[in-house]
Design an enzyme around this catalytic site. Structure first.
Site, PDB file in Angstrom:
ATOM      1  N   ASP A   1       0.848  -1.188   0.000  1.00  0.00           N
ATOM      2  CA  ASP A   1       0.000   0.000   0.000  1.00  0.00           C
ATOM      3  C   ASP A   1       0.884   1.239   0.000  1.00  0.00           C
ATOM      4  OD1 ASP A   1       0.778  -0.811   2.651  1.00  0.00           O
ATOM      5  OD2 ASP A   1      -0.677   0.590   3.491  1.00  0.00           O
TER       6      ASP A   1
ATOM      7  N   GLU B   1      -0.007  -1.175   5.865  1.00  0.00           N
ATOM      8  CA  GLU B   1       1.100  -0.604   6.640  1.00  0.00           C
ATOM      9  C   GLU B   1       0.944   0.906   6.801  1.00  0.00           C
ATOM     10  OE1 GLU B   1       4.925   1.330   7.422  1.00  0.00           O
ATOM     11  OE2 GLU B   1       3.694   1.539   5.624  1.00  0.00           O
TER      12      GLU B   1
END
Length: 156
Positions: free
Chosen positions: A36, A101
């Protein structure tokens, strides 16, 4: 699961767990990375579309190229190279690739606790591939971590 402002549950993306090799003579190394990214707009100063990987003069530009898609892909390419050259793997590989994350790794701690006695039971070393480059020619490698301490300080 996190909740939207209207109270609706937001499902978390799956965490990818993968392994390759079970040679008891080799150590087992678990490689962590995330795919991400932080939001970006061209107006933020990008010369190209941040979500289209673009090569300019041998350099790659795109959101996540260094944080953290590039490092994740580097480990996958290392495995691919060993296999293509028909070389014996020097370690047993395990991969943890997540997609939350940038939002604090929501759900990862629960997964780690659930898989502690199964997937992670034979892990000897962990390599965290979410890192930076110290200069154009010097990458950083995290080889040890003592944990995190989080706190809030309010100054009046």
């Amino acid at each position: 699961s996190p909740q939207l402002p209207d109270g609706q549950d937001l499902p978390l993306p799956p965490v990818i767990l993968g392994d390759l090799g079970k040679d008891p003579q080799n150590p087992t190394v678990c490689f962590y990375g995330h795919v991400d990214v932080q939001p970006a707009k061209k107006e933020d100063g990008w010369k190209t579309d941040p979500y289209t990987l673009t090569e300019i003069d041998g350099n790659l530009y795109g959101r996540g190229a260094t944080d953290n898609k590039g490092p994740v892909l580097a480990w996958i390419n290392a495995v691919k190279t060993f296999r293509a050259l028909k070389l014996a793997m020097p370690v047993n590989f395990k991969f943890v690739i997540e997609g939350m994350e940038e939002a604090g790794s929501l759900g990862l701690q629960k997964l780690l606790e659930e898989e502690n006695q199964c997937f992670f039971s034979d892990v000897d070393y962990i390599v965290i591939s979410d890192n930076l480059w110290l200069s154009k020619r010097k990458p950083a490698l995290t080889y040890g971590s003592r944990g995190n301490a989080c706190f809030l300080v309010e100054v009046k």
